[in-house]
Design a protein around this motif. Structure first.
Motif, PDB file in Angstrom:
ATOM      1  N   TYR A  29      39.123  34.019  12.071  1.00  0.00           N
ATOM      2  CA  TYR A  29      39.168  33.341  13.595  1.00  0.00           C
ATOM      3  C   TYR A  29      38.798  34.995  14.257  1.00  0.00           C
ATOM      4  O   TYR A  29      38.869  36.229  14.101  1.00  0.00           O
ATOM      5  N   LEU A  30      37.167  34.898  14.779  1.00  0.00           N
ATOM      6  CA  LEU A  30      37.104  36.529  15.537  1.00  0.00           C
ATOM      7  C   LEU A  30      38.349  36.762  16.572  1.00  0.00           C
ATOM      8  O   LEU A  30      38.083  35.803  17.579  1.00  0.00           O
ATOM      9  N   LEU A  60      35.345  29.378  16.947  1.00  0.00           N
ATOM     10  CA  LEU A  60      35.078  30.713  15.964  1.00  0.00           C
ATOM     11  C   LEU A  60      36.117  32.056  16.140  1.00  0.00           C
ATOM     12  O   LEU A  60      36.587  32.734  15.655  1.00  0.00           O
ATOM     13  N   GLY A  61      37.163  32.260  18.192  1.00  0.00           N
ATOM     14  CA  GLY A  61      37.208  33.318  17.886  1.00  0.00           C
ATOM     15  C   GLY A  61      37.063  33.512  19.634  1.00  0.00           C
ATOM     16  O   GLY A  61      36.282  33.027  19.830  1.00  0.00           O
ATOM     17  N   ALA A  62      37.460  34.395  19.431  1.00  0.00           N
ATOM     18  CA  ALA A  62      37.559  34.791  20.562  1.00  0.00           C
ATOM     19  C   ALA A  62      37.793  37.172  21.521  1.00  0.00           C
ATOM     20  O   ALA A  62      38.860  36.918  20.401  1.00  0.00           O
ATOM     21  N   HIS A  63      37.173  37.299  21.634  1.00  0.00           N
ATOM     22  CA  HIS A  63      37.563  38.690  22.212  1.00  0.00           C
ATOM     23  C   HIS A  63      37.665  39.150  23.167  1.00  0.00           C
ATOM     24  O   HIS A  63      36.604  38.929  24.010  1.00  0.00           O
ATOM     25  N   PRO A  64      38.091  40.907  23.351  1.00  0.00           N
ATOM     26  CA  PRO A  64      37.986  41.096  24.817  1.00  0.00           C
ATOM     27  C   PRO A  64      36.439  41.859  24.561  1.00  0.00           C
ATOM     28  O   PRO A  64      35.959  42.317  23.990  1.00  0.00           O
ATOM     29  N   ARG A  65      35.379  41.266  26.236  1.00  0.00           N
ATOM     30  CA  ARG A  65      34.592  41.886  26.489  1.00  0.00           C
ATOM     31  C   ARG A  65      34.570  43.432  25.996  1.00  0.00           C
ATOM     32  O   ARG A  65      35.453  44.280  26.721  1.00  0.00           O
ATOM     33  N   PRO A  66      33.620  43.516  24.876  1.00  0.00           N
ATOM     34  CA  PRO A  66      33.269  45.232  24.782  1.00  0.00           C
ATOM     35  C   PRO A  66      33.382  46.033  26.140  1.00  0.00           C
ATOM     36  O   PRO A  66      32.810  45.360  27.518  1.00  0.00           O
ATOM     37  N   ALA A  74      42.824  36.201   9.871  1.00  0.00           N
ATOM     38  CA  ALA A  74      43.720  35.081   9.857  1.00  0.00           C
ATOM     39  C   ALA A  74      44.515  35.530  10.513  1.00  0.00           C
ATOM     40  O   ALA A  74      45.788  35.461  10.152  1.00  0.00           O
ATOM     41  N   LEU A  75      43.841  35.409  12.178  1.00  0.00           N
ATOM     42  CA  LEU A  75      45.348  36.076  12.704  1.00  0.00           C
ATOM     43  C   LEU A  75      44.211  34.722  14.349  1.00  0.00           C
ATOM     44  O   LEU A  75      43.895  34.074  14.135  1.00  0.00           O
TER      45      LEU A  75
END
Length: 272
Positions: free
Chosen positions: A165-166, A258-264, A189-190
């Protein structure tokens, strides 16, 4: 009585300032060592209860980035430098908890340096020809699909049967990169966790090649596969996804998170 020359007085004042800086450095050193002592206890706890996990906490890290940027925004110490220092602290701490072994594409040699900047100089880095993890790696770097035109997302990578996951985007601060450098996304893999401001990624397959109309989404299409980028932390079971499937009707084939990430961060966040 001989008066002290102005230059001699300035030298004494400079020596006093330097002594004060040295004393402050001693305090910082003591606190950093103490901080790592707490990290050691965290590592023991995670090793007992979560021994095989990648210990990156993406949501928590995103909140730390913002907190440090805000704390230094009105100081004379540049917020960008402060965030860079904290990234090194985070990277060193995470690597202590569970060593980070990072794979990147040989076709993207700049990602070696983006990884060093983001995860720190202690991580192990391996280049590979295609989007796959080598056996000892636990983080994969791939070109950010929304800017590089990469379409690896059509066949999301897995490792040992587990989905990747992204969870992060590099570099941490959004800016124009030199030359042909492409920003990267990190996968592992988290289970990505939410911060207060995130970006989520899905792959959508439809029966036709027409790009679907999804309100508030950025969409990149390749045939009947579509990369859907949404604002906020949107998980697969989120209520926001049900209306999308209903709207597509018979056109809908499948949806994959696909996942999620904090906004840069942006230069504006750093008050530059």
């Amino acid at each position: 009585m001989t008066k002290t020359a102005p230059k001699d007085s300035a030298k004494q004042q400079l020596a006093a300032y330097r002594a004060k800086i040295d004393a402050l450095d001693d305090t910082l050193i003591t606190l950093l060592i103490e901080r790592m002592g707490v990290v050691r206890e965290v590592a023991k706890l995670k090793g007992e209860y979560w021994p095989n996990d990648c210990h990156v906490r993406s949501g928590r890290e995103g909140e730390m980035h913002k907190r440090i940027a805000n704390a230094f925004a009105k100081s004379i110490f540049p917020a960008r430098a402060a965030v860079a220092i904290w990234r090194q602290l985070i990277g060193a701490s995470t690597n202590f908890e569970s060593p980070l072994n990072i794979t990147f594409l040989a076709s993207q040699p700049e990602h070696y340096w983006l990884a060093r900047e983001y995860f720190g100089p202690l991580v192990n880095l391996t280049s590979v020809a295609g989007p796959a993890l080598v056996e000892e790696s636990n983080v994969l770097l791939l070109p950010a699909p929304d800017e590089s035109g990469a379409n690896w997302w059509r066949n999301p990578p897995q490792h040992k049967g587990r989905p990747l996951y992204l969870f992060a985007r590099l570099p941490l601060v959004v800016e124009e990169l030199p030359g042909e450098m492409a920003p990267a996304v990190a996968l592992a893999a988290l289970s990505p966790e939410p911060s207060s401001d995130d970006i989520s990624y899905f792959t959508l397959k439809t029966k036709s090649t027409e790009t679907p109309d999804i309100k508030g989404a950025r969409i990149f299409s390749s045939g009947n596969d579509h990369l859907v980028i949404l604002e906020g932390f949107v998980a697969p079971d989120d209520a926001k996804m049900a209306p999308l499937k209903k709207k597509l009707g018979d056109e809908f084939v499948s949806l994959h998170w696909l996942g999620a990430h904090p906004r840069p961060l942006t230069p504006g966040d750093l008050h530059e």
